[in-house]
Design a protein around this motif. Structure first.
Motif, PDB file in Angstrom:
ATOM      1  N   VAL A  25       0.831  -1.181   0.000  1.00 17.39           N
ATOM      2  CA  VAL A  25       0.000   0.000   0.000  1.00 17.39           C
ATOM      3  C   VAL A  25       0.864   1.228   0.000  1.00 17.39           C
ATOM      4  CG1 VAL A  25      -1.719   1.286   1.218  1.00 17.39           C
ATOM      5  CG2 VAL A  25      -1.792  -1.174   1.217  1.00 17.39           C
ATOM      6  N   ALA A  26       0.429   2.224  -0.734  1.00 18.81           N
ATOM      7  CA  ALA A  26       1.249   3.396  -0.948  1.00 18.81           C
ATOM      8  C   ALA A  26       1.341   4.291   0.260  1.00 18.81           C
ATOM      9  CB  ALA A  26       0.644   4.187  -2.085  1.00 18.81           C
ATOM     10  N   PHE A  28       1.872   8.188   2.260  1.00 23.28           N
ATOM     11  CA  PHE A  28       1.012   9.351   2.329  1.00 23.28           C
ATOM     12  C   PHE A  28       1.665  10.638   1.853  1.00 23.28           C
ATOM     13  CE2 PHE A  28      -1.018   6.367   4.970  1.00 23.28           C
ATOM     14  CZ  PHE A  28      -2.355   6.657   4.906  1.00 23.28           C
ATOM     15  N   ASN A  45       0.984  16.393  -9.914  1.00 23.61           N
ATOM     16  CA  ASN A  45      -0.300  16.086 -10.537  1.00 23.61           C
ATOM     17  C   ASN A  45      -0.497  16.891 -11.812  1.00 23.61           C
ATOM     18  OD1 ASN A  45      -1.530  14.068  -9.003  1.00 23.61           O
ATOM     19  ND2 ASN A  45      -2.073  15.518  -7.384  1.00 23.61           N
ATOM     20  N   LEU A  65      -1.881  -1.188  -3.263  1.00 25.39           N
ATOM     21  CA  LEU A  65      -2.799  -0.094  -2.992  1.00 25.39           C
ATOM     22  C   LEU A  65      -2.031   1.221  -2.905  1.00 25.39           C
ATOM     23  CD1 LEU A  65      -4.948  -1.830  -0.230  1.00 25.39           C
ATOM     24  CD2 LEU A  65      -5.199  -1.932  -2.715  1.00 25.39           C
ATOM     25  N   THR A  66      -2.508   2.215  -3.615  1.00 23.97           N
ATOM     26  CA  THR A  66      -1.810   3.503  -3.637  1.00 23.97           C
ATOM     27  C   THR A  66      -2.715   4.615  -3.123  1.00 23.97           C
ATOM     28  OG1 THR A  66      -2.535   3.964  -5.900  1.00 23.97           O
ATOM     29  CG2 THR A  66      -0.441   2.808  -5.629  1.00 23.97           C
ATOM     30  N   ASN A  67      -2.160   5.799  -3.016  1.00 25.90           N
ATOM     31  CA  ASN A  67      -2.935   6.997  -2.721  1.00 25.90           C
ATOM     32  C   ASN A  67      -2.464   8.102  -3.663  1.00 25.90           C
ATOM     33  OD1 ASN A  67      -0.543   8.014  -1.755  1.00 25.90           O
ATOM     34  ND2 ASN A  67      -1.094   7.849   0.402  1.00 25.90           N
ATOM     35  N   PRO A  68      -3.167   9.220  -3.725  1.00 29.62           N
ATOM     36  CA  PRO A  68      -2.818  10.268  -4.691  1.00 29.62           C
ATOM     37  C   PRO A  68      -1.393  10.796  -4.550  1.00 29.62           C
ATOM     38  CG  PRO A  68      -5.035  10.628  -3.855  1.00 29.62           C
ATOM     39  CD  PRO A  68      -4.452   9.509  -3.042  1.00 29.62           C
ATOM     40  N   GLU A  71       1.010   8.256  -6.173  1.00 29.88           N
ATOM     41  CA  GLU A  71       0.778   8.266  -7.621  1.00 29.88           C
ATOM     42  C   GLU A  71       1.362   9.532  -8.236  1.00 29.88           C
ATOM     43  OE1 GLU A  71      -3.401   7.809  -8.181  1.00 29.88           O
ATOM     44  OE2 GLU A  71      -3.479   5.915  -7.055  1.00 29.88           O
ATOM     45  N   PRO A 235       1.246   2.858   7.423  1.00 33.89           N
ATOM     46  CA  PRO A 235      -0.201   3.004   7.210  1.00 33.89           C
ATOM     47  C   PRO A 235      -0.967   3.326   8.488  1.00 33.89           C
ATOM     48  CG  PRO A 235       0.624   0.982   6.211  1.00 33.89           C
ATOM     49  CD  PRO A 235       1.732   1.528   7.051  1.00 33.89           C
ATOM     50  N   LEU A 239      -6.247   2.291   6.583  1.00 34.91           N
ATOM     51  CA  LEU A 239      -5.552   1.767   5.413  1.00 34.91           C
ATOM     52  C   LEU A 239      -5.009   0.370   5.706  1.00 34.91           C
ATOM     53  CD1 LEU A 239      -4.483   2.123   2.570  1.00 34.91           C
ATOM     54  CD2 LEU A 239      -2.518   3.341   3.518  1.00 34.91           C
ATOM     55  N   ARG A 242      -7.572  -2.271   5.206  1.00 37.38           N
ATOM     56  CA  ARG A 242      -7.755  -2.628   3.797  1.00 37.38           C
ATOM     57  C   ARG A 242      -6.658  -3.579   3.329  1.00 37.38           C
ATOM     58  NH1 ARG A 242      -7.327   2.569   0.702  1.00 37.38           N
ATOM     59  NH2 ARG A 242      -7.523   1.145  -1.079  1.00 37.38           N
TER      60      ARG A 242
END
Length: 329
Positions: A25-26, A28, A45, A65-68, A71, A235, A239, A242
């Motif tokens: 998972v990504a 923060f 972005n 699993l990532t987050n903005p 990404e 995390p 998160l 998940r």
């Protein structure tokens, strides 16, 4: 933040034939060493929206699993064609990020796992003088062709690949202090010369370079200037929930909630030298599920403690904390 462990061992998710596959998972925060998290994420972005085709933008994978923020950092590195330096504590999915990026881009992953004895030259190429000497005495090779004894390292393979690849330089901070500086020219110019033959090895397609660090050593400023930086935080409970559900889709929800509460309580204890990571939580819950336990709580006799704590001093600190400072000697 990445959920599963970044390296050894890492989080798993059950796939076909009872095997387990890594899941991460990504993080923060997308922040430079001196920059501001939100502003850098916005810049990344915007750059991604302008310069990356939607099909090529990184958005994680089914098992990562990532987050903005993460990404944005990856897409920023793709647009600028600069290495992405990812830092965070062990077990936050730094290494598996490279696998996820390779999968999302449909690219081959070439890994270079750095050790304390690794030298930058090893990543470029190796001249096998021993084999050449052996062949000159006992073999039937034409030892005059030195190129037959030049073997490409991870960087050399990435540069010579006919299609764009993902190059992972894993745990760069394990090497000596000069290691990052020795790679500056090659990472900047994406080329190097094989001194024994005079061959110039230049990247046919500029690789996507992902560099991980556990912050065991500070990296040189000159090296940092050439990278996009992202810090992967551990995390938060939501998160993490998940992540565990990806690994254990049939997990008892009451057990999961109680296990998470106990896990974060353990991580928050004083005197721990090695706090348990995501992969260790996943292993612990898998064991609780295996014996069909329906509830668990923070206590001196908490089951399978050895899946969470791996040092004798940490076990002692745990027992002190959960027994009010009194325990059998």
């Amino acid at each position: 933040m990445a959920g599963p462990s970044g390296s050894h061992p890492h989080p798993l998710v059950v796939v076909g034939h009872g095997q387990r596959a890594p899941v991460d998972v990504a993080g923060f925060d997308c922040r430079s060493h001196r920059g501001h998290a939100s502003s850098q994420a916005k810049v990344c972005n915007y750059a991604g929206q302008m310069a990356i085709d939607s099909a090529d933008q990184f958005g994680g994978t089914e098992s990562y699993l990532t987050n903005p923020a993460l990404e944005a950092a990856v897409n920023c590195a793709l647009v600028l064609q600069k290495p992405l330096l990812v830092r965070g504590e062990p077990g936050t999915g730094k290494t598996l990020l490279a696998e996820a990026v390779a999968a999302s881009q449909g690219a081959e992953l070439i890994s270079w796992h750095v050790k304390s004895t690794t030298r930058a030259q090893e990543g470029l190429y190796h001249y096998d003088t021993v084999q050449r000497l052996y062949d000159s005495r006992f073999g039937d090779h034409d030892v005059r062709d030195i190129s037959e004894y030049i073997h490409m390292g991870a960087l050399g393979k990435a540069f010579k690949a006919p299609e764009r690849v993902v190059l992972l330089i894993d745990e760069i901070d394990k090497a000596d202090l000069e290691f990052p500086n020795d790679l500056l020219h090659e990472l900047d110019r994406m080329r190097f010369t094989v001194m024994e033959t005079g061959e110039v090895v230049a990247a046919q397609q500029r690789p996507i370079v992902i560099i991980t660090s556990n912050a065991e050593k500070e990296l040189p400023d000159a090296f940092l200037r050439r990278c996009v930086f992202h810090f992967i935080d551990f995390p938060e409970p939501e998160l993490m929930k998940r992540i565990v559900e990806v690994h254990e889709p049939d997990v008892n929800q009451q057990l999961l909630d109680q296990a998470l509460a106990a896990f974060y309580a353990v991580r928050g204890m004083d005197r721990l030298r090695k706090r348990p990571s995501t992969s260790e939580l996943v292993d612990w819950i898998a064991m609780l599920q295996a014996i069909e336990l329906n509830e668990v709580s923070l206590s001196p006799d908490m089951p399978f403690l050895g899946t969470l704590l791996k040092k004798e001093q940490d076990l002692a600190a745990f027992l002190d904390a959960t027994s009010g400072g009194f325990r059998r000697r």
